[in-house]
Motif scaffolding. Structure first.
Motif, PDB file in Angstrom:
ATOM      1  N   ASP A  53       0.858  -1.186   0.000  1.00 43.76           N
ATOM      2  CA  ASP A  53       0.000   0.000   0.000  1.00 43.76           C
ATOM      3  C   ASP A  53       0.892   1.234   0.000  1.00 43.76           C
ATOM      4  O   ASP A  53       1.766   1.362   0.869  1.00 43.76           O
ATOM      5  N   ILE A  54       0.665   2.102  -0.966  1.00 45.09           N
ATOM      6  CA  ILE A  54       1.512   3.294  -1.109  1.00 45.09           C
ATOM      7  C   ILE A  54       0.657   4.548  -0.995  1.00 45.09           C
ATOM      8  O   ILE A  54      -0.434   4.632  -1.577  1.00 45.09           O
ATOM      9  N   ARG A  55       1.190   5.511  -0.272  1.00 43.46           N
ATOM     10  CA  ARG A  55       0.562   6.838  -0.167  1.00 43.46           C
ATOM     11  C   ARG A  55       1.636   7.868  -0.496  1.00 43.46           C
ATOM     12  O   ARG A  55       2.721   7.845   0.096  1.00 43.46           O
ATOM     13  N   LEU A  56       1.345   8.717  -1.461  1.00 43.04           N
ATOM     14  CA  LEU A  56       2.298   9.741  -1.891  1.00 43.04           C
ATOM     15  C   LEU A  56       1.758  11.121  -1.553  1.00 43.04           C
ATOM     16  O   LEU A  56       0.650  11.489  -1.964  1.00 43.04           O
ATOM     17  N   THR A  57       2.541  11.883  -0.815  1.00 39.55           N
ATOM     18  CA  THR A  57       2.213  13.263  -0.504  1.00 39.55           C
ATOM     19  C   THR A  57       3.529  13.991  -0.297  1.00 39.55           C
ATOM     20  O   THR A  57       4.563  13.360  -0.089  1.00 39.55           O
ATOM     21  N   THR A  58       3.490  15.313  -0.395  1.00 36.95           N
ATOM     22  CA  THR A  58       4.728  16.082  -0.227  1.00 36.95           C
ATOM     23  C   THR A  58       4.715  16.734   1.149  1.00 36.95           C
ATOM     24  O   THR A  58       3.991  17.710   1.375  1.00 36.95           O
ATOM     25  N   HIS A  59       5.478  16.168   2.051  1.00 35.87           N
ATOM     26  CA  HIS A  59       5.461  16.629   3.445  1.00 35.87           C
ATOM     27  C   HIS A  59       5.898  18.089   3.529  1.00 35.87           C
ATOM     28  O   HIS A  59       5.309  18.872   4.278  1.00 35.87           O
ATOM     29  N   ASP A  60       6.920  18.432   2.742  1.00 38.67           N
ATOM     30  CA  ASP A  60       7.449  19.798   2.778  1.00 38.67           C
ATOM     31  C   ASP A  60       6.382  20.827   2.400  1.00 38.67           C
ATOM     32  O   ASP A  60       6.429  21.974   2.850  1.00 38.67           O
ATOM     33  N   ALA A  61       5.438  20.422   1.550  1.00 38.18           N
ATOM     34  CA  ALA A  61       4.405  21.341   1.056  1.00 38.18           C
ATOM     35  C   ALA A  61       3.073  21.137   1.776  1.00 38.18           C
ATOM     36  O   ALA A  61       2.144  21.913   1.574  1.00 38.18           O
ATOM     37  N   GLY A  62       2.968  20.093   2.561  1.00 41.16           N
ATOM     38  CA  GLY A  62       1.718  19.823   3.269  1.00 41.16           C
ATOM     39  C   GLY A  62       0.594  19.382   2.355  1.00 41.16           C
ATOM     40  O   GLY A  62      -0.580  19.628   2.632  1.00 41.16           O
ATOM     41  N   GLY A  63       0.927  18.733   1.277  1.00 40.65           N
ATOM     42  CA  GLY A  63      -0.121  18.248   0.364  1.00 40.65           C
ATOM     43  C   GLY A  63       0.464  17.710  -0.921  1.00 40.65           C
ATOM     44  O   GLY A  63       1.657  17.426  -1.010  1.00 40.65           O
ATOM     45  N   LEU A  64      -0.420  17.604  -1.894  1.00 39.74           N
ATOM     46  CA  LEU A  64      -0.057  17.000  -3.169  1.00 39.74           C
ATOM     47  C   LEU A  64       0.696  17.994  -4.057  1.00 39.74           C
ATOM     48  O   LEU A  64       0.300  19.160  -4.160  1.00 39.74           O
ATOM     49  N   THR A  65       1.773  17.529  -4.684  1.00 36.80           N
ATOM     50  CA  THR A  65       2.500  18.351  -5.658  1.00 36.80           C
ATOM     51  C   THR A  65       2.823  17.510  -6.894  1.00 36.80           C
ATOM     52  O   THR A  65       2.567  16.296  -6.923  1.00 36.80           O
ATOM     53  N   ASP A  66       3.447  18.158  -7.865  1.00 37.07           N
ATOM     54  CA  ASP A  66       3.862  17.461  -9.087  1.00 37.07           C
ATOM     55  C   ASP A  66       4.839  16.324  -8.789  1.00 37.07           C
ATOM     56  O   ASP A  66       4.936  15.365  -9.559  1.00 37.07           O
ATOM     57  N   LYS A  67       5.575  16.430  -7.681  1.00 35.79           N
ATOM     58  CA  LYS A  67       6.513  15.355  -7.325  1.00 35.79           C
ATOM     59  C   LYS A  67       5.776  14.043  -7.070  1.00 35.79           C
ATOM     60  O   LYS A  67       6.280  12.967  -7.378  1.00 35.79           O
ATOM     61  N   ASP A  68       4.584  14.158  -6.477  1.00 33.80           N
ATOM     62  CA  ASP A  68       3.797  12.955  -6.200  1.00 33.80           C
ATOM     63  C   ASP A  68       3.270  12.345  -7.492  1.00 33.80           C
ATOM     64  O   ASP A  68       3.331  11.129  -7.685  1.00 33.80           O
ATOM     65  N   THR A  69       2.775  13.203  -8.359  1.00 31.90           N
ATOM     66  CA  THR A  69       2.268  12.722  -9.650  1.00 31.90           C
ATOM     67  C   THR A  69       3.386  12.072 -10.460  1.00 31.90           C
ATOM     68  O   THR A  69       3.197  11.011 -11.057  1.00 31.90           O
ATOM     69  N   ALA A  70       4.561  12.700 -10.425  1.00 30.34           N
ATOM     70  CA  ALA A  70       5.695  12.159 -11.173  1.00 30.34           C
ATOM     71  C   ALA A  70       6.128  10.801 -10.616  1.00 30.34           C
ATOM     72  O   ALA A  70       6.405   9.867 -11.389  1.00 30.34           O
ATOM     73  N   LEU A  71       6.169  10.678  -9.288  1.00 33.37           N
ATOM     74  CA  LEU A  71       6.579   9.393  -8.710  1.00 33.37           C
ATOM     75  C   LEU A  71       5.526   8.313  -8.967  1.00 33.37           C
ATOM     76  O   LEU A  71       5.866   7.167  -9.296  1.00 33.37           O
ATOM     77  N   ALA A  72       4.243   8.683  -8.869  1.00 29.08           N
ATOM     78  CA  ALA A  72       3.177   7.714  -9.163  1.00 29.08           C
ATOM     79  C   ALA A  72       3.286   7.221 -10.603  1.00 29.08           C
ATOM     80  O   ALA A  72       3.143   6.018 -10.876  1.00 29.08           O
ATOM     81  N   THR A  73       3.553   8.133 -11.518  1.00 28.67           N
ATOM     82  CA  THR A  73       3.684   7.759 -12.930  1.00 28.67           C
ATOM     83  C   THR A  73       4.898   6.850 -13.136  1.00 28.67           C
ATOM     84  O   THR A  73       4.830   5.856 -13.873  1.00 28.67           O
ATOM     85  N   ALA A  74       5.992   7.165 -12.446  1.00 30.52           N
ATOM     86  CA  ALA A  74       7.204   6.334 -12.555  1.00 30.52           C
ATOM     87  C   ALA A  74       6.945   4.943 -11.962  1.00 30.52           C
ATOM     88  O   ALA A  74       7.417   3.936 -12.509  1.00 30.52           O
ATOM     89  N   ILE A  75       6.215   4.878 -10.855  1.00 28.68           N
ATOM     90  CA  ILE A  75       5.890   3.576 -10.255  1.00 28.68           C
ATOM     91  C   ILE A  75       5.010   2.779 -11.221  1.00 28.68           C
ATOM     92  O   ILE A  75       5.225   1.572 -11.414  1.00 28.68           O
ATOM     93  N   ASN A  76       4.048   3.422 -11.854  1.00 27.53           N
ATOM     94  CA  ASN A  76       3.219   2.735 -12.852  1.00 27.53           C
ATOM     95  C   ASN A  76       4.089   2.133 -13.953  1.00 27.53           C
ATOM     96  O   ASN A  76       3.795   1.054 -14.474  1.00 27.53           O
ATOM     97  N   GLY A  77       5.164   2.836 -14.275  1.00 32.30           N
ATOM     98  CA  GLY A  77       6.070   2.366 -15.318  1.00 32.30           C
ATOM     99  C   GLY A  77       6.832   1.093 -14.949  1.00 32.30           C
ATOM    100  O   GLY A  77       7.394   0.421 -15.817  1.00 32.30           O
ATOM    101  N   LEU A  78       6.837   0.745 -13.677  1.00 36.01           N
ATOM    102  CA  LEU A  78       7.492  -0.496 -13.235  1.00 36.01           C
ATOM    103  C   LEU A  78       6.609  -1.720 -13.472  1.00 36.01           C
ATOM    104  O   LEU A  78       7.084  -2.854 -13.425  1.00 36.01           O
ATOM    105  N   MET A  79       5.298  -1.483 -13.658  1.00 34.04           N
ATOM    106  CA  MET A  79       4.344  -2.602 -13.727  1.00 34.04           C
ATOM    107  C   MET A  79       4.259  -3.166 -15.144  1.00 34.04           C
ATOM    108  O   MET A  79       4.504  -2.504 -16.109  1.00 34.04           O
TER     109      MET A  79
END
Ligand code: H2B
Length: 79
Positions: A53-79
Motif C-alpha cells: 500500500d503506497i501513499r504519496l504526498t509532499t510533506h514539505d508542502a503539506g499536500g499534493l505536488t507534481d513530485k507525487d504525480t511524477a513518482l506515481a507515474t514512474a511507479i506505474n512504469g514499473l508494472m
C-alpha cells in the motif's frame, strides 16, 4: 491529472499493489526505493506479504505536488 490506478484522497495519491508472493512484492519495493532515492521523494507505504500500500504526498508542502504525480507515474512504469 491523477495517474492511472491511483486515487486522490485528502492531499495524497494512494494505490494498492498485489503480487504473487512476498518475493515479488519486495522486489517491487526495491525498485520503488531506487526511484524514490533518485527523485529525493519518498513514499509512505506498508507491506503485508504480497500486498504493498503506497501513499504519496509532499510533506514539505503539506499536500499534493507534481513530485507525487511524477513518482506515481514512474511507479506505474514499473508494472
Ligand atoms: C531533505 C529532503 O530533501 C526532504 O525531506 C524531502 C525528502 N523526501 C520527501 N518525500 C516526500 N514524500 N515528501 C517530502 O516533502 C520529502 N522531502
Amino acid at each position: 491529472m491523477t495517474p492511472d490506478g491511483w486515487t486522490e484522497d485528502d492531499g495524497a495519491l494512494t494505490r494498492q499493489f498485489t503480487f504473487q508472493d512476498f518475493s515479488e512484492a519486495w522486489g517491487f519495493m526495491t525498485r520503488v526505493a531506487m526511484l524514490a532515492e533518485t527523485a529525493d521523494h519518498h513514499p509512505e507505504w506498508s507491506n503485508v506479504y504480497n500486498r504493498v500500500d503506497i501513499r504519496l504526498t509532499t510533506h514539505d508542502a503539506g499536500g499534493l505536488t507534481d513530485k507525487d504525480t511524477a513518482l506515481a507515474t514512474a511507479i506505474n512504469g514499473l508494472m
